[in-house]
Design a protein around this motif. Structure first.
Motif: not given
Length: 296
Positions: A5-9, A44, A46, A48, A96, A98
């Motif tokens: 996963c890569l989060r807060n991109c 942002y 996210h 997965t 996801e 934001e």
């Protein structure tokens, strides 16, 4: 090992410091000149990995159907290109989002989401595509997507897709979002839009940097203000504090300030009547900078 996963991109917004319409192609697309400025106002994303090959948006939106979301379209395009060019089937992904950047504001939020998706999934899926390859995909999604993939402030020509990196002076901006969403096509279709602004020579750019607060104009602004009185009100009110102008095809209006303190004082004075943001200018796209420098 490839992460799951890569989060807060981050997907940063942009301002058009000026936007000139210098002509029109035979296919109807307008020829533009502009300077794109990245700002630290971001969506942002996210990502997965899934255990199947589906691409799904896991956040709901009443404004944009999933199949029309540029982030979803970008992911599907990249997945297709990896398989077509490399013969590698890749797993699906949950996306996801934001969402902070308003729709219909001229800040490029959808295009930025698409660019972040291409950059992040190229890494997550080990696609191996270079920036120029991603730009070839991005132009299929929207005219502003290539700018976000280049990853730094740029002088844009053509339909906004021919980009020359430029360094813009540091600064802070107050951005007003009037309570309207502007359809880009409505502005460009207007018979009142001028399409003959004199082209700029790159040799003039030292003057641009010195006179950034007063260089050029937004040719779309006159049309947008006539169609949407709220934009005219925002321009007039913010103009009390500097050279306010609209970004893109609207509706957001901005003014540059030398310091954060000055910008926040102005935003505070306006906040009871307007949706305001205080943002800082960026020189580089934060996600592209991070991905380009991984492993160094």
């Amino acid at each position: 090992m490839i992460p799951e996963c890569l989060r807060n991109c981050p997907a940063p917004a942009k301002l058009n410091l000026f936007l000139h319409v210098i002509g029109r192609r035979q296919d109807g697309y307008h020829l533009l000149e502009t300077v794109f400025q990245l700002i630290d106002f971001c969506d942002y994303l996210h990502f997965t990995c899934r255990n199947d090959h589906l691409i799904k948006r896991v956040t709901s939106s009443e404004q944009i159907p999933e199949e029309d979301d540029l982030a979803i379209r970008a992911a599907k395009l990249l997945q297709k290109e990896i398989f077509r060019q490399k013969g590698i089937p890749v797993r699906g992904v949950d996306i996801e989002i934001e969402k902070n950047i308003p729709l219909g504001g001229g800040l490029g939020g959808g295009s930025s989401d698409a660019a972040t998706t291409l950059m992040a999934l190229n890494h997550l899926w080990n696609g191996g595509f270079e920036t120029k390859d991603l730009i070839s995909m991005g132009v299929q999604l929207g005219a502003d997507v290539p700018f976000f993939l280049v990853g730094q402030n740029a002088f844009g020509t053509g339909i906004g897709d021919k980009l020359t990196p430029v360094n813009t002076p540091d600064g802070w901006f107050v951005v007003i979002k009037p309570p309207v969403a502007v359809p880009t096509a409505l502005i460009f279709r207007s018979n009142e839009l001028t399409r003959n602004t004199e082209p700029i020579k790159m040799a003039n750019f030292p003057d641009f940097c010195k006179k950034i607060n007063h260089f050029g104009r937004n040719d779309l602004q006159v049309v947008a203000m006539k169609l949407f009185p709220e934009i005219r009100k925002a321009v007039n009110e913010l103009s009390q504090f500097g050279n306010a102008r609209m970004t893109g095809s609207g509706a957001c209006v901005f003014c540059r300030f030398a310091s954060e303190t000055e910008a926040r004082k102005v935003a505070t004075r306006l906040s009871s009547r307007w949706n305001t943001q205080v943002v800082k200018g960026l020189q580089n796209h934060p996600l592209k900078y991070l991905l380009d420098n991984m492993g160094e």
